[in-house]
Write a protein that holds these residues in place. Structure first.
Motif, short mmCIF file in Angstrom:
data_model
loop_
_atom_site.label_atom_id
_atom_site.label_comp_id
_atom_site.label_asym_id
_atom_site.label_seq_id
_atom_site.Cartn_x
_atom_site.Cartn_y
_atom_site.Cartn_z
N TYR A 280 38.16 17.87 -11.52
CA TYR A 280 37.03 18.37 -10.72
C TYR A 280 37.48 18.70 -9.30
N GLU B 280 28.71 15.61 -10.86
CA GLU B 280 27.94 15.50 -9.62
C GLU B 280 26.65 14.70 -9.80
N GLU B 281 25.93 14.94 -10.88
CA GLU B 281 24.62 14.31 -11.06
C GLU B 281 24.73 12.94 -11.71
N LYS C 26 33.43 17.07 0.77
CA LYS C 26 34.65 17.13 -0.03
C LYS C 26 35.91 16.97 0.80
N PHE D 137 28.73 12.25 -7.55
CA PHE D 137 29.56 12.91 -6.53
C PHE D 137 28.89 14.14 -5.93
N GLY D 138 27.65 14.43 -6.30
CA GLY D 138 26.95 15.57 -5.71
C GLY D 138 26.73 15.37 -4.21
N GLU D 139 26.83 16.45 -3.46
CA GLU D 139 26.58 16.46 -2.00
C GLU D 139 27.60 15.64 -1.22
N LYS E 233 30.82 20.14 -14.11
CA LYS E 233 30.48 19.91 -12.71
C LYS E 233 29.13 19.22 -12.59
#
Length: 518
Positions: free
Chosen positions: A28, A79-80, A89, A84-86, A75
């Motif tokens: 990712y 992320e959800e 990075k 790791f969403g928001e 992804k």
């Protein structure tokens, strides 16, 4: 769908789910991986990586094109579902790659929130509270992050007068965008009401994913927290009894998976005490992954040299809570309980004597030296022998250990073979270094075997239900030379059991103190 669980089920990865999650993480964030390079980074054989890659492609998480890449579906899952969403990075990747960046951020956050940590309640030395520095708290949080045990995870602090939970929450706020709703859950078991109140206030004030529960670890663990967490922190009283209690409670709260991290702080000890601590780890079925000897810094802990070690432990398939989750612990765990009571000191000048009992004018010899002798002002003293009897606390060790084990999904033909069962039980006793006194086994019609190995140190019994592929085993042993867990591990292999449940009960706790003339 929990894709990590699904992939693990399909490929039966011996390295556990952690390696699957790390593979998803690396593809990712870094993308365009060759199978060989990714296998090298994950420290797994190429065939294992190939199997993992094929399942990720079947599930639509990865695609091939100039190397392995994460799909839109992958992804979304990362992320959800993995939390790791928001994330910021660039900040995150700098921290993961560069130790210098980590140290700079540790000091930046320490300076920013120093007042929060300095305002902690005063330590209660009777329960071995010692404040670590604010830098140490953030260093522990960073260690958790870099070991993949923070983002999107359920983290437990077994006691938290060091506010590591708050440090983890504040670190998360720094590496995620504003108004991010964290999937991380941080929970604290704390018996000191002052800290419960203070942590709750901080959690509300900073909007952190931190929950504090008032729990006395000597009491049975609350049922909602059993087998719930992904990792835990512990900084127990620096006794083997304290280490065992904190480990047992933390293990009972962990998910039943191998490869989970335990961040365990403990004082640097002499070699014999270090050996006893490592035996404690072994008894709990844990492996030592890493030791940082001067990781922890403490305020005013001169007896510890103001430094302590951080030991990263990992769970295995043999990990177990030595102190059962549903039982009270009446063992003395604090350092003061292991020190002689009512010490007497004599002034080297005027020979006046002083009793250090915690109830007299002077509570400690350090305080007496600081003030000087109230009769002559001299500040040098010698300890006197104030009794002629040696105290032996029988409470420190139970008379026996009783393991109640349920072996499921066993090989059916073995369960109905009297000779096989008797030989397995006999060899289990021998491997446990027990002294066999008598054996008695019986074959039932149409099926099933019951038997007992009477040993000098108690007994081993078994009852089998071949029709259910199940065996019930009791291992009751006494003495220091017999290891019931060796018998347990051997029987698991011989019965070819795919699933085992057990209770570990300490028998014969004696509360009296016997005195022997010296």
């Amino acid at each position: 769908m929990n894709y990590i669980d699904e992939i693990n089920k399909r490929i039966a990865c011996k390295d556990g789910k952690k390696v699957i999650e790390k593979a998803l993480h690396n593809v990712y964030f870094y993308g365009s991986y060759s199978s060989k390079t990714l296998a090298r980074e994950l420290l797994i054989p190429v065939p294992v990586l190939t199997a993992l890659k094929n399942e990720c492609k079947k599930l639509g998480l990865w695609e091939q094109g100039g190397g392995l890449k994460t799909t839109g579906k992958g992804k979304q899952y990362f992320e959800e579902d993995l939390g790791f969403g928001e994330i910021c990075k660039d900040t995150y990747l700098h921290l993961m790659k560069d130790e210098r960046e980590r140290e700079l951020l540790i000091h930046e956050l320490s300076d920013k929130y120093r007042n929060v940590f300095d305002s902690r309640p005063i330590v209660d030395v009777t329960i071995d509270q010692v404040k670590c520095t604010v830098e140490t708290s953030f260093r522990r949080a960073m260690l958790c992050l870099c070991n993949g045990s923070l983002i999107g995870k359920k983290v437990l602090c077994v006691g938290d007068d060091d506010l590591v939970s708050i440090a983890m929450g504040l670190l998360l706020k720094h590496i995620f965008h504003e108004n991010h709703k964290s999937k991380t859950e941080i929970c604290i078991f704390e018996m000191d009401e002052r800290y419960v109140k203070y942590i709750d206030e901080l959690s509300d004030s900073f909007s952190l994913p931190v929950q504090c529960e008032r729990v006395d670890l000597k009491d049975p663990l609350p049922l909602p927290f059993l087998n719930y967490f992904d990792s835990f922190f512990a900084d127990p009283p620096y006794t083997v009894q304290g280490a065992s209690l904190f480990l047992s409670r933390g293990i009972s709260a962990l998910k039943k998976e191998f490869g989970l991290n335990i961040f365990f702080s403990f004082a640097n000890k002499p070699i014999n005490e270090t050996y006893a601590l490592q035996k404690c780890f072994q008894l709990h079925g844990l492996v030592v992954k890493q030791i940082y000897h001067t990781f922890n810094e403490y305020e005013g802990a001169s007896l510890l040299g103001n430094r302590g070690q951080m030991i990263i432990l990992e769970t295995t398939e043999q990990t177990r809570a030595v102190i059962p989750v549903d039982k009270n612990s009446n063992r003395s765990i604090y350092t003061r309980d292991n020190k002689p009571k009512n010490k007497k000191y004599s002034c080297k000048n005027c020979k006046k004597t002083f009793l250090m009992s915690g109830t007299e004018e002077f509570l400690t010899i350090e305080e007496l030296k600081s003030n000087g002798c109230p009769f002559c002002g001299y500040n040098k003293f010698e300890q006197l022998n104030n009794h002629t009897k040696q105290e032996i606390h029988l409470l420190s060790k139970p008379l026996g250990r009783h393991i109640l084990a349920d072996f499921y999904s066993c090989q059916v033909k073995n369960l109905d073979d009297t000779d096989y069962i008797q030989n397995a039980m006999r060899n289990a006793a021998i491997k446990a270094k027990a002294t066999i006194v008598q054996e008695d086994f019986h074959k039932f019609s149409p099926w099933g075997v019951s038997g007992v190995i009477v040993i000098q140190e108690s007994h081993l019994t078994i009852h089998t239900w071949p029709e259910y592929s199940y065996a019930s085993v009791d291992l009751f042993t006494c003495g220091e030379d017999v290891d019931a867990w060796t018998a347990f591990d051997y029987l698991k292999i011989m019965l070819k059991s795919d699933h085992v449940e057990f209770s570990d009960i300490s028998r014969g706790h004696l509360s009296d103190i016997q005195y022997f003339d010296t």
